[in-house]
Design an enzyme around this catalytic site. Structure first.
Site, mmCIF file in Angstrom:
data_model
loop_
_atom_site.group_PDB
_atom_site.id
_atom_site.type_symbol
_atom_site.label_atom_id
_atom_site.label_comp_id
_atom_site.label_asym_id
_atom_site.label_seq_id
_atom_site.Cartn_x
_atom_site.Cartn_y
_atom_site.Cartn_z
ATOM 1 N N CYS A 2 -17.091 3.577 3.022
ATOM 2 C CA CYS A 2 -17.785 2.821 4.061
ATOM 3 C C CYS A 2 -18.851 1.948 3.410
ATOM 4 O O CYS A 2 -19.170 2.084 2.242
ATOM 5 C CB CYS A 2 -18.442 3.789 5.043
ATOM 6 S SG CYS A 2 -17.273 4.918 5.802
ATOM 7 N N ARG A 28 -14.783 -3.487 0.396
ATOM 8 C CA ARG A 28 -14.601 -2.027 0.336
ATOM 9 C C ARG A 28 -13.558 -1.552 1.330
ATOM 10 O O ARG A 28 -13.173 -0.385 1.322
ATOM 11 C CB ARG A 28 -15.938 -1.315 0.606
ATOM 12 C CG ARG A 28 -17.021 -1.644 -0.399
ATOM 13 C CD ARG A 28 -18.406 -1.308 0.145
ATOM 14 N NE ARG A 28 -18.662 0.119 0.215
ATOM 15 C CZ ARG A 28 -19.209 0.826 -0.782
ATOM 16 N NH1 ARG A 28 -19.539 0.212 -1.889
ATOM 17 N NH2 ARG A 28 -19.417 2.115 -0.678
ATOM 18 N N TRP A 77 -14.677 2.991 6.834
ATOM 19 C CA TRP A 77 -13.333 3.279 6.324
ATOM 20 C C TRP A 77 -13.033 4.694 6.818
ATOM 21 O O TRP A 77 -13.618 5.666 6.329
ATOM 22 C CB TRP A 77 -13.315 3.200 4.808
ATOM 23 C CG TRP A 77 -12.055 3.724 4.187
ATOM 24 C CD1 TRP A 77 -11.836 4.992 3.736
ATOM 25 C CD2 TRP A 77 -10.836 3.018 3.972
ATOM 26 N NE1 TRP A 77 -10.574 5.124 3.243
ATOM 27 C CE2 TRP A 77 -9.918 3.947 3.375
ATOM 28 C CE3 TRP A 77 -10.399 1.737 4.217
ATOM 29 C CZ2 TRP A 77 -8.617 3.588 3.029
ATOM 30 C CZ3 TRP A 77 -9.107 1.375 3.867
ATOM 31 C CH2 TRP A 77 -8.234 2.288 3.285
ATOM 32 N N ASN A 103 -21.941 7.166 4.559
ATOM 33 C CA ASN A 103 -20.786 6.923 3.692
ATOM 34 C C ASN A 103 -20.554 8.216 2.923
ATOM 35 O O ASN A 103 -21.446 8.715 2.257
ATOM 36 C CB ASN A 103 -21.061 5.777 2.725
ATOM 37 C CG ASN A 103 -19.890 5.583 1.747
ATOM 38 O OD1 ASN A 103 -18.750 5.862 2.098
ATOM 39 N ND2 ASN A 103 -20.186 5.149 0.539
ATOM 40 N N GLY A 104 -19.347 8.759 3.055
ATOM 41 C CA GLY A 104 -19.032 9.987 2.314
ATOM 42 C C GLY A 104 -18.141 10.886 3.149
ATOM 43 O O GLY A 104 -17.604 10.478 4.171
ATOM 44 N N GLU A 487 6.126 5.329 -13.900
ATOM 45 C CA GLU A 487 4.870 4.701 -13.466
ATOM 46 C C GLU A 487 4.270 3.860 -14.582
ATOM 47 O O GLU A 487 3.785 2.749 -14.343
ATOM 48 C CB GLU A 487 3.880 5.746 -12.974
ATOM 49 C CG GLU A 487 2.547 5.196 -12.492
ATOM 50 C CD GLU A 487 2.670 4.215 -11.326
ATOM 51 O OE1 GLU A 487 3.776 4.066 -10.759
ATOM 52 O OE2 GLU A 487 1.673 3.534 -11.009
ATOM 53 N N LYS A 491 3.460 -0.183 -14.144
ATOM 54 C CA LYS A 491 2.113 -0.719 -14.380
ATOM 55 C C LYS A 491 2.189 -1.878 -15.375
ATOM 56 O O LYS A 491 1.597 -2.927 -15.193
ATOM 57 C CB LYS A 491 1.194 0.389 -14.906
ATOM 58 C CG LYS A 491 0.748 1.355 -13.844
ATOM 59 C CD LYS A 491 -0.321 0.765 -12.971
ATOM 60 C CE LYS A 491 -0.147 0.581 -11.513
ATOM 61 N NZ LYS A 491 0.929 0.999 -10.743
ATOM 62 N N GLU A 494 4.177 -4.975 -13.724
ATOM 63 C CA GLU A 494 3.646 -5.688 -12.544
ATOM 64 C C GLU A 494 2.353 -6.442 -12.834
ATOM 65 O O GLU A 494 2.040 -7.393 -12.137
ATOM 66 C CB GLU A 494 3.457 -4.744 -11.367
ATOM 67 C CG GLU A 494 2.392 -3.707 -11.514
ATOM 68 C CD GLU A 494 2.245 -2.885 -10.224
ATOM 69 O OE1 GLU A 494 2.459 -3.425 -9.125
ATOM 70 O OE2 GLU A 494 1.905 -1.701 -10.338
ATOM 71 N N HIS A 510 23.245 6.684 -24.375
ATOM 72 C CA HIS A 510 24.457 6.331 -23.598
ATOM 73 C C HIS A 510 24.529 4.834 -23.330
ATOM 74 O O HIS A 510 25.060 4.407 -22.312
ATOM 75 C CB HIS A 510 24.459 7.123 -22.282
ATOM 76 C CG HIS A 510 24.581 8.589 -22.512
ATOM 77 N ND1 HIS A 510 25.764 9.215 -22.853
ATOM 78 C CD2 HIS A 510 23.637 9.557 -22.526
ATOM 79 C CE1 HIS A 510 25.542 10.508 -23.032
ATOM 80 N NE2 HIS A 510 24.268 10.757 -22.841
ATOM 81 N N LYS A 609 -0.356 -6.367 -1.760
ATOM 82 C CA LYS A 609 -0.834 -4.984 -1.814
ATOM 83 C C LYS A 609 -0.003 -4.089 -0.903
ATOM 84 O O LYS A 609 0.288 -2.958 -1.236
ATOM 85 C CB LYS A 609 -2.314 -4.920 -1.409
ATOM 86 C CG LYS A 609 -2.906 -3.517 -1.461
ATOM 87 C CD LYS A 609 -2.824 -2.933 -2.863
ATOM 88 C CE LYS A 609 -3.322 -1.502 -2.921
ATOM 89 N NZ LYS A 609 -2.967 -0.855 -4.207
HETATM 90 C C1 AGP Z 1 2.332 -0.153 -7.290
HETATM 91 O O1 AGP Z 1 1.334 -0.503 -8.234
HETATM 92 C C2 AGP Z 1 2.641 -1.281 -6.331
HETATM 93 N N1 AGP Z 1 1.470 -1.798 -5.758
HETATM 94 C C3 AGP Z 1 3.747 -0.926 -5.343
HETATM 95 O O2 AGP Z 1 4.842 -0.436 -6.071
HETATM 96 C C4 AGP Z 1 3.388 0.117 -4.258
HETATM 97 O O3 AGP Z 1 3.250 1.397 -4.852
HETATM 98 C C5 AGP Z 1 4.548 0.154 -3.243
HETATM 99 O O4 AGP Z 1 4.655 -1.117 -2.659
HETATM 100 C C6 AGP Z 1 4.350 1.203 -2.154
HETATM 101 O O5 AGP Z 1 3.220 0.881 -1.405
HETATM 102 P P1 AGP Z 1 2.665 1.988 -0.376
HETATM 103 O O6 AGP Z 1 2.252 3.167 -1.199
HETATM 104 O O7 AGP Z 1 1.504 1.330 0.326
HETATM 105 O O8 AGP Z 1 3.769 2.357 0.571
#
Ligand code: AGP
Length: 614
Positions: A2, A28, A77, A103-104, A487, A491, A494, A510, A609
């Site tokens: 928050c 935030r 939030w 906030n917390g 993962e 990272k 992307e 293989h 996002k």
């Molecule tokens: C991961 O770094 C990406 N931003 C993307 O793969 C993300 O994890 C995926 O779009 C799923 O999003 P969500 O967790 O909001 O469902």
């Protein structure tokens, strides 16, 4: 997280200052906002609004309809209670004696609420904040003490994290502050005094700030600020001159939100864990509605997600199956939703999503519900679509995540899945009390182990600088290590735009090993002891074909340096929990590669996002 802003002045109107400050805290993330402004000794006027800050601005005519030179403001939030006007801050005691913002996360708010109800307090919201404000009111009246003592008594009783800004009816023109774990700063200027969650909110008025320490309180008058410790004794503090510009201030001084959020991982892990650990250190999932009976009856688990959340599912599959012996299948949501899935009626579908709005994951949830299968969401955004539509919800408490590349939400999801697996195993009699307690104790050591890994970030930065021109990178591992590779590879791809692939180490021969040639970077993840030698053998195969090897393994496996040219050690932990640790150097590697290549770390090309379209 928050956002809090408070301001008191001899003559300057407070509301416009508060609205401007809250606007600087929008980064935030929030779902509602509110103000309380007091004109002299008149009762404060409280205005709240769900949605964007603009709604609050319109309701208050840009603050002009709230005359007064003392006030507090808040962007919420949601963690306890859906986003709504009723749950928005400021929260008040019924007679307006105490008004405050927070906030917390107050972990023992239910216990405190019951105590207050026994003393005839009534509640209008679902928030932990309303409980805190009424607790301050309770102590203020019961012991007939001043604001500082009432706050101190409340701080002793409250368990959790809080930054509180409070106004008392009997003390016009003054704002009182208390802080534990959640950040709070105090600013001073010729115009008056300020309190805020973060520097950006007041930077246009002053660069002279005090950082409040844990368990400190403050009294703000238009002329001065006085700090107190928990005993009510005055504390002398030094001001700090803020050199940051406004933009870097939003990132807490970090160059990018992603690095700020990497550093927030220990807290995200801690808060998520604390949300389901009782005072006795037991796992309490009652908030999810998953009763022991439901847990015992689950015959199979299908985890459905996208991107990094899917990688969490891949890691959780190993943990869940090893601990509970329940068959677990992990599905990409975009595939699951169209494949006419075959699900057992007594199965459980777990949808993992940070945003709770990912179109494919939402569609997959609806498909599972249409088939009559019980659903559980592991979600970071309270009140999001998936959270609202799933039968059960386990909220991760990572706070808002701004960088497109997820880090702290991913880590919080991992912890949530570990806790679910441990709870399921315990309820189903596969994990006895002692074994569960030992795993919980180890889980609670993870935040500090993650911090330790982040502290070594410069070494990863150096390594990244050597490979910023890499074209193809491979991540290989077995079992849980393979899920970690997934993962790490994403990272890198992307945010640095370097092509990479995650491969089950045993699968390389293989076909794909034909791509290995001189200088190709291959990163081996080797945290699982019983698979360690196997993966090392695969790395030797790669090295004999010219690959450049890096390895991630746990302290003690120093012989890895006989095989790989660059080794990153992670602290030892329970084998089920290594994903939480090994992912940190991989997050940092992706980050530093992107920085070395001069790319937009927080907003990588082509990405959003939250992917709310198919
Ligand atoms: C991961 O770094 C990406 N931003 C993307 O793969 C993300 O994890 C995926 O779009 C799923 O999003 P969500 O967790 O909001 O469902």
């Amino acid at each position: 997280m928050c956002g809090i802003v408070g301001f008191t002045s001899e003559s300057m109107q407070a509301a416009p200052v508060l609205l401007q400050g809250l606007a600087k805290l929008e980064y935030r993330g929030y779902d509602s906002a509110g103000l309380a402004v007091r004109d002299g000794s008149q009762d404060p006027v409280v205005v709240r609004a769900k949605g964007r800050l603009q709604v609050l601005e319109e309701k208050t005519n840009g603050g002009l309809s709230l005359p007064g030179s003392c006030g507090i403001g808040h962007t919420r939030w949601a963690t306890h209670g859906e986003p709504s006007e009723r749950n928005a801050h400021p929260h008040i005691s019924e007679d307006l004696n105490v008004i405050g913002v927070h906030n917390g996360i107050i972990e023992n708010f239910s216990e405190l609420k019951e105590k207050l109800q026994r003393h005839d307090y009534h509640f209008y919201s679902e928030t932990d904040t309303e409980v805190a404000i009424k607790l301050v009111d309770y102590y203020y009246k019961k012991y007939k003490v001043g604001p500082i003592d009432a706050l101190a008594k409340s701080m002793v009783r409250i368990r959790g994290s809080y930054a509180l800004a409070v106004m008392f009816r009997d003390f016009p023109g003054e704002i009182y502050v208390a802080r534990k774990d959640s950040p709070m700063i105090v600013g001073v200027s010729s115009a008056g005094t300020f309190v805020a969650s973060d520097v950006p909110a007041i930077l246009q008025y002053t660069r002279s700030v005090y950082y409040m320490e844990n368990l400190e309180m403050a009294r703000l008058t238009p002329e001065q600020v006085t700090f107190y410790d928990l005993n009510g004794d005055v504390v002398e503090k030094e001001t700090t001159q803020i050199e940051w510009d406004a933009e870097s201030a939003e990132k807490g001084g970090y160059e990018h939100f992603m690095m700020k959020e990497i550093h927030e991982q220990p807290k995200a892990i801690q808060d998520t864990m604390n949300s389901v650990l009782s005072a006795e250190g037991r796992i309490d999932l009652s908030a999810t509605g998953l009763t022991d009976e439901i847990v015992r009856d689950v015959s199979e688990i299908t985890i459905v997600a996208c991107g990094s959340a899917w990688h969490v599912g891949m890691a959780a599959q190993y943990v869940f199956e090893d601990l509970t012996r329940i068959p677990v299948r992990v599905e990409l949501a975009s595939e699951f939703r169209y494949r006419k899935p075959i699900l057992k009626p007594d199965g459980l579908v777990i949808v993992i999503s940070q945003s709770g709005e990912t179109a494919d994951s939402l569609a997959a949830l609806r498909e599972a519900k249409k088939l009559g299968v019980r659903t559980l969401g592991v979600i970071n955004v309270l009140g999001s679509s998936i959270a609202r539509e799933a039968d059960h919800v386990f909220y991760t408490l990572a706070g808002p995540e701004i960088a497109v590349a997820t880090t702290k939400a991913y880590s919080a999801q991992l912890i949530a899945m570990d806790l679910l697996a441990m709870h399921f195993a315990h309820v189903r009699g596969l994990l006895d009390d002692d074994a569960l307690a030992a795993m919980i104790a180890e889980l609670q050591s993870l935040p500090s182990k993650v911090e330790q890994l982040i502290e070594n970030k410069e070494r990863i930065q150096w390594f990244a600088s050597k490979f910023s021109n890499a074209r193809d990178v491979f991540f290989i591992g077995r079992g849980l290590d393979y899920a970690i590779c997934l993962e790490g590879s994403l990272k890198m791809k992307e945010i640095s735009y370097i092509h990479s692939e995650a491969y089950a180490a045993g699968e390389l021969k293989h076909g794909t090993i034909s791509l290995i040639e001189d200088g190709v970077l291959v990163i081996g993840v080797m945290t699982q002891n019983e698979l360690y030698e196997k993966t090392v053998s695969n790395l030797v195969e790669v090295r004999s074909r010219g690959g450049y090897l890096a390895g991630i393994t746990s302290y003690g496996h120093y012989e890895a340096e006989d095989t790989v040219q660059f080794t990153v050690y992670v602290p030892k932990t329970d084998p089920h929990f290594y994903a939480t640790l090994a992912v940190v150097p991989l997050q940092l590697l992706g980050y530093y590669l992107a920085v070395a290549r001069g790319l937009d770390v927080d907003k990588p090309r082509n990405l959003a996002k939250s992917v709310t379209v198919e």
